[in-house]
Design a protein around this motif. Structure first.
Motif, PDB file in Angstrom:
ATOM      1  N   TRP A 711      37.944  40.016  81.491  1.00  8.70           N
ATOM      2  CA  TRP A 711      38.228  40.827  82.685  1.00  8.70           C
ATOM      3  C   TRP A 711      38.272  42.309  82.325  1.00  8.70           C
ATOM      4  CZ3 TRP A 711      40.582  38.026  87.132  1.00  8.70           C
ATOM      5  CH2 TRP A 711      40.737  38.855  88.247  1.00  8.70           C
ATOM      6  N   ALA A 712      38.991  42.620  81.247  1.00  5.67           N
ATOM      7  CA  ALA A 712      39.118  44.016  80.833  1.00  5.67           C
ATOM      8  C   ALA A 712      37.775  44.600  80.412  1.00  5.67           C
ATOM      9  CB  ALA A 712      40.125  44.119  79.692  1.00  5.67           C
ATOM     10  N   VAL A 713      36.944  43.806  79.745  1.00  8.14           N
ATOM     11  CA  VAL A 713      35.619  44.277  79.330  1.00  8.14           C
ATOM     12  C   VAL A 713      34.764  44.593  80.545  1.00  8.14           C
ATOM     13  CG1 VAL A 713      33.472  43.580  78.209  1.00  8.14           C
ATOM     14  CG2 VAL A 713      35.651  43.145  77.083  1.00  8.14           C
ATOM     15  N   VAL A 714      34.815  43.724  81.554  1.00 10.82           N
ATOM     16  CA  VAL A 714      34.040  43.966  82.778  1.00 10.82           C
ATOM     17  C   VAL A 714      34.493  45.254  83.454  1.00 10.82           C
ATOM     18  CG1 VAL A 714      33.576  43.107  85.105  1.00 10.82           C
ATOM     19  CG2 VAL A 714      33.480  41.548  83.168  1.00 10.82           C
ATOM     20  N   GLU A 715      35.796  45.459  83.528  1.00  4.74           N
ATOM     21  CA  GLU A 715      36.296  46.693  84.132  1.00  4.74           C
ATOM     22  C   GLU A 715      35.804  47.917  83.377  1.00  4.74           C
ATOM     23  OE1 GLU A 715      40.532  45.368  86.178  1.00  4.74           O
ATOM     24  OE2 GLU A 715      40.537  46.267  84.174  1.00  4.74           O
ATOM     25  N   GLU A 716      35.806  47.836  82.044  1.00  7.56           N
ATOM     26  CA  GLU A 716      35.355  48.977  81.244  1.00  7.56           C
ATOM     27  C   GLU A 716      33.875  49.260  81.479  1.00  7.56           C
ATOM     28  OE1 GLU A 716      35.783  52.099  78.503  1.00  7.56           O
ATOM     29  OE2 GLU A 716      37.290  50.849  79.496  1.00  7.56           O
ATOM     30  N   LEU A 717      33.067  48.222  81.547  1.00  6.89           N
ATOM     31  CA  LEU A 717      31.623  48.404  81.744  1.00  6.89           C
ATOM     32  C   LEU A 717      31.308  48.897  83.152  1.00  6.89           C
ATOM     33  CD1 LEU A 717      30.354  45.217  79.882  1.00  6.89           C
ATOM     34  CD2 LEU A 717      30.098  47.585  79.129  1.00  6.89           C
ATOM     35  N   GLY A 719      32.981  51.081  84.560  1.00 11.20           N
ATOM     36  CA  GLY A 719      33.391  52.476  84.631  1.00 11.20           C
ATOM     37  C   GLY A 719      34.668  52.667  85.393  1.00 11.20           C
ATOM     38  N   ARG A 720      35.682  51.853  85.077  1.00  9.09           N
ATOM     39  CA  ARG A 720      36.943  51.938  85.807  1.00  9.09           C
ATOM     40  C   ARG A 720      37.566  53.321  85.696  1.00  9.09           C
ATOM     41  NH1 ARG A 720      42.051  48.490  83.790  1.00  9.09           N
ATOM     42  NH2 ARG A 720      41.607  49.801  81.976  1.00  9.09           N
ATOM     43  N   LEU A 744      35.456  46.127  92.046  1.00 10.27           N
ATOM     44  CA  LEU A 744      34.965  47.035  91.013  1.00 10.27           C
ATOM     45  C   LEU A 744      33.636  47.618  91.462  1.00 10.27           C
ATOM     46  CD1 LEU A 744      35.730  45.077  87.708  1.00 10.27           C
ATOM     47  CD2 LEU A 744      37.002  46.993  88.698  1.00 10.27           C
ATOM     48  N   PRO A 745      33.443  48.919  91.301  1.00  6.13           N
ATOM     49  CA  PRO A 745      32.194  49.545  91.772  1.00  6.13           C
ATOM     50  C   PRO A 745      30.992  49.056  90.977  1.00  6.13           C
ATOM     51  CG  PRO A 745      33.461  51.082  90.431  1.00  6.13           C
ATOM     52  CD  PRO A 745      34.354  49.895  90.651  1.00  6.13           C
ATOM     53  N   GLY A 746      29.921  48.725  91.677  1.00  2.04           N
ATOM     54  CA  GLY A 746      28.667  48.379  91.017  1.00  2.04           C
ATOM     55  C   GLY A 746      28.594  46.977  90.468  1.00  2.04           C
ATOM     56  N   ASP A 831      46.052  49.678  89.942  1.00  2.00           N
ATOM     57  CA  ASP A 831      45.711  51.078  90.124  1.00  2.00           C
ATOM     58  C   ASP A 831      44.225  51.302  90.273  1.00  2.00           C
ATOM     59  OD1 ASP A 831      45.316  50.231  87.535  1.00  2.00           O
ATOM     60  OD2 ASP A 831      45.569  52.244  86.694  1.00  2.00           O
ATOM     61  N   ALA A 832      43.419  50.302  89.882  1.00  5.82           N
ATOM     62  CA  ALA A 832      41.967  50.468  89.980  1.00  5.82           C
ATOM     63  C   ALA A 832      41.512  50.462  91.428  1.00  5.82           C
ATOM     64  CB  ALA A 832      41.259  49.362  89.211  1.00  5.82           C
ATOM     65  N   GLY A 833      42.092  49.535  92.241  1.00  4.03           N
ATOM     66  CA  GLY A 833      41.683  49.449  93.631  1.00  4.03           C
ATOM     67  C   GLY A 833      40.337  48.793  93.781  1.00  4.03           C
TER      68      GLY A 833
END
Length: 883
Positions: A711-717, A719-720, A744-746, A831-833
């Motif tokens: 999950w965290a890797v996906v958020e990083e990729l 562009g969180r 998550l955008p994109g 906080d990401a939304g």
């Protein structure tokens, strides 16, 4: 201790770490420990020089004319060999023949064909890193062609990655520098050299300037790269010590410009199986096996370089595409070019061996045959010149047939010269007047003796005069006492009972010529061979330029041939971010399965869909879709056509590929550790122009740990933090991640289609929008042949687990998700939304997660403080404010 052994030991003391091949007559001999090692490795007989002595000396040997085969085997096993030759003619020597080491052979300095693979480079590399300056340099050279290059970097990890990437046969390291545990250097012989003089900056700078014939390091773009200069100097010092001659065959140094090429690290090359399969083997199952249609070794090596370093500039890509398209359309030109190129040998390595004085006669005949094919190639290009693209016209504009060299070799050498240079029989009649006379004597000596006999018979009216020979007097005339009287110029040599034996000045002169013609001819031919070799060596620049042109033409036709065979299309490249592939295929899988059995797929990446989250069961084809996308991008940026109906790709500066499961137990690294190390490198190095391929991140650990990491890797990729996502294809079994679409955008969900039919599953191999409904793990196990009772029991347990996880739904909802949910992750990332700015709500089943954690607690080992800390953590994760 005999004088011969003293001479041997002196030579051995100069090269203590090498096996010493000591020339004695027609053999190379080895003594003492060297003999024991060679006898064991080469499986030859071990004898002794003085078997009756109290301490016999071990000894073994190989014939000098067959030594190359034995040397090749020793080099393949990682040994260094010093060759000690006779440096004076034994016939003219007074006392012990002078001997000296004339060359030192190591795996990285080999130039003979037996030690080389035709279409692969044979690199010798040197690496230096200064921890104080935090900078280093890596230089590498292919001694068999003279090509050398290097890389300067402040990142030590990048230098080691490039070392593994280029795969040198031998690596020079200064004392004290140790490769990192995570860098795979298997198969590379590491040679330790002292810091001084090998890696000394001042000495290295002087050697580099001298070798490149420049006055300043700025001409080589090395004036601000002292660590790279040290590595270059180490190479030159080592080569001087091993070749023991001038290094004039080295080409101009060309440092790697990272800004002009796509970067493919060794992990990506391995995971995409570009040159080797995942099991380490070459051949079928690799991209190289499908793509390489080159006809010459030079073309094969150039294609290898292009695959390792695809272009980032549109200009060279489009120039190559234009010529490939031209050859695809002109089937006749492509076919005739392949036929002509098939007769061209390795021009680069042939002329290098000639330049270094290592050539044998067959190298010259191979060069002659290769040059004979050049006029036909030029004629083919001339015919198509009017319609040829710019790159082909530029290739033809400076074309050199080397017809003068070909004519000289055709006039000089016989069709099938002997293997050994010193045995004669190399040159044709008419090449050299003195040699012609000697050849005439060698071939017609007996005829000339009979002609002289006939003249003496006629002049002296002695019809019964005879010609004889013995080892004491040589040739003589024999005349019986009743046959007549000898002429005045006959000199009596022997009187027998019924005859006399005579010689004449003409007979003695002819005898001397005949007897000496053999050795004189061999000596003259050897000298003529050296003169021819030196003359051809002086033309090395012309031959190398022609070799480079032939290599380019070979690569072009090879890419065209691969495109025609695979039914590939010309891709469009641009500087944007979008990647659109219609009916893309994996060229390697398609080659194995056949065109009719492969299901093509569409892939589209753009600003609205930068990260494709792909779900589906094992064996459905997720990894294939991921890899084919990366392979298509790589092929496009070397100027090749691609296996797709249509492709439009934004330029990619780096490709990262993390697939499969591997470990490194020898270095204490588990499968999961290797996975995390590769993932860490990707997250730290990937940029907005990169292409990332990730498959099954987090599967090597506990369910919740793995899901949290994925999950965290996906958020990083996505562009969180900065909103600039990385173009990514992410395959996973964690169906919970599909809930991130819209948050998550994109990020967009895709799945590999599967159909259930009468209790079995059918893989449709199609990539479709939306998430997969479940994992089908038990069904895949059934297909794999797991016993029926195990499959049946697995289904029962699965239903039971699903009911226990979600009793209110009877297992249905949980089965659709395929994995237990992890609401805490959503809570942590509030906080990401989502895409609309709304904070996502926690997923249900928090009680299930809490009960699971409670069941694993060891209360009798917890302190009151640890229990209080845990309660605070739960409160913070599952609602309310933290303590």
């Amino acid at each position: 201790m005999t004088p011969m052994l003293e001479q041997y030991l002196r030579a051995k003391s100069e090269h203590p770490d090498a096996l010493l091949f000591y020339r004695m007559g027609d053999f190379y001999e080895l003594f003492f420990e060297d003999a024991q090692t060679a006898a064991r490795e080469l499986q030859i007989t071990l004898t002794t020089r003085n078997p009756g002595a109290e301490s016999p000396i071990p000894m073994c040997g190989v014939p000098h004319h067959a030594a190359e085969g034995y040397l090749t085997e020793l080099l393949a096993r990682g040994y260094t060999v010093a060759v000690c030759d006779q440096i004076e003619d034994p016939k003219q020597a007074k006392g012990l023949v002078k001997r000296a080491v004339t060359r030192v052979l190591t795996p990285g300095t080999a130039v003979e064909d037996g030690n080389l693979r035709a279409k692969e480079h044979n690199f010798l590399a040197a690496l230096y890193y200064d921890p104080d300056e935090r900078a280093g340099g890596l230089a590498w050279v292919d001694c068999s062609t003279g090509e050398w290059s290097g890389l300067y970097s402040r990142d030590a990890a990048r230098l080691w990655q490039w070392t593994a990437k280029i795969g040198p046969r031998e690596l020079l390291l200064p004392e004290g520098l140790t490769p990192p545990r995570e860098t795979p250097l298997s198969g590379i012989q590491i040679t330790r050299t002292p810091l001084r003089p090998h890696f000394d900056f001042a000495a290295g700078r002087d050697k580099v300037l001298s070798a490149q014939s420049v006055a300043d390091l700025a001409a080589l773009d090395c004036n601000d790269k002292p660590q790279l200069v040290r590595a270059m100097g180490a190479l030159l010092t080592y080569l001087t010590a091993t070749y023991m001659r001038d290094l004039g065959h080295l080409a101009p140094f060309k440092p790697v410009n990272l800004g002009r090429h796509m970067l493919l690290d060794e992990v990506t090359e391995r995971n995409l199986e570009i040159f080797r399969r995942l099991d380490g083997r070459k051949g079928q199952g690799t991209l190289w096996h499908v793509l390489d249609r080159t006809q010459t070794p030079m073309g094969g090596r150039l294609l290898e370089t292009m695959l390792r370093q695809p272009w980032l500039d549109l200009a060279p890509i489009e120039d190559t595409q234009a010529v490939v398209a031209f050859l695809v359309e002109d089937e006749g030109l492509r076919r005739h070019s392949r036929e002509a190129l098939a007769g061209v040998y390795d021009l680069e390595r042939l002329i290098t061996r000639i330049f270094l004085g290592r050539a044998v006669p067959r190298d010259f005949t191979a060069l002659r045959q290769s040059l004979g094919a050049l006029p036909r190639l030029r004629g083919l290009l001339d015919t198509a010149a009017a319609a040829a693209p710019k790159a082909a016209a530029e290739l033809l504009s400076g074309w050199d047939d080397l017809d003068d060299v070909c004519e000289l070799l055709a006039r000089a050498l016989v069709d099938s010269p002997p293997v050994v240079v010193t045995e004669g029989g190399l040159f044709r009649q008419g090449y050299h007047p003195e040699l012609d006379e000697l050849l005439d004597l060698a071939e017609h000596g007996e005829q000339k003796l009979q002609e002289l006999l006939a003249r003496e018979q006629e002049a002296g009216n002695l019809p019964k005069l005879k010609l004889g020979y013995n080892r004491v007097f040589g040739y003589y005339f024999e005349l019986t006492k009743s046959a007549g009287y000898p002429p005045a110029h006959f000199e009596r040599r022997q009187t027998l009972a019924n005859c006399e034996r005579y010689v004449t000045p003409d007979l003695k002169t002819l005898e001397e010529k005949i007897l000496a013609s053999g050795e004189t001819r061999k000596t003259l031919e050897y000298n003529l061979f050296r003169e021819l070799r030196d003359h051809i060596a002086s033309l090395r620049e012309r031959v190398m330029d022609t070799a480079a042109r032939v290599a380019r033409l070979d690569v072009w036709q090879g890419l065209a041939e691969a495109a025609v065979i695979g039914d590939w299309t010309r891709p469009e490249l641009h500087t944007g971010q979008a990647i659109t592939i219609r009916a893309g295929r994996h060229p390697v899988v398609e080659a194995v399965q056949g065109v009719g059995n492969y299901i093509p797929n569409d892939v589209s990446l753009d600003e609205t869909a930068k990260v494709l989250l792909i779900t589906g069961p094992n064996m459905a084809g997720k990894s294939t879709v991921l890899r084919q996308t990366a392979i298509i991008a790589i092929l496009a940026q070397i100027g090749s056509f691609v296996p797709a109906a249509k492709a439009s790709l934004g330029l990619v500066d780096r490709v990262f590929c993390r697939v499969g499961a591997s470990d490194n137990l020898a270095q204490g690294q588990s499968t999961f550790m290797v996975e995390m190390m590769e993932t860490a490198r990707i997250l730290r190095q990937a940029g907005k122009r990169s292409l990332v391929i990730l498959d099954e991140i987090g599967r090597g650990t506990a369910t919740f740990d793995g899901l949290a990491l994925a999950w965290a890797v996906v958020e990083e990729l996505c562009g969180r933090d900065d909103g600039h996502g990385v173009r990514t294809l992410f395959a996973t079994h964690y169906h919970e991640l599909t809930a991130l679409e819209g948050r998550l955008p994109g990020l967009r969900n895709f799945h590999i289609a599967v159909k259930e039919w009468k209790g079995d599953i059918i893989f449709l191999r199609r990539l479709l929008p939306g998430p997969a409904d479940r994992s089908y793990g038990v069904e895949v196990a059934k297909l794999a042949g797991v016993p029926r009772n195990v499959v049946k029991r697995a289904r029962e347990l699965l239903e039971e687990l699903e009911r226990s996880r979600d009793p209110g739904q009877g297992g249905r909802a949980s089965r659709e998700r395929g994995q237990p949910s992890l609401p805490g992750l959503i809570a942590v990332s509030r906080d990401a939304g989502d895409a609309t700015g709304q904070v996502p709500a926690p997923l249900p089943n928090a009680a299930t997660v809490l009960l699971d954690e409670l069941s694993r607690l060891e209360l009798d080992r917890m302190t009151p403080l640890e229990a209080l800390t845990l309660l605070c953590d739960w409160k913070g994760r599952y609602g309310g404010n933290a303590c």
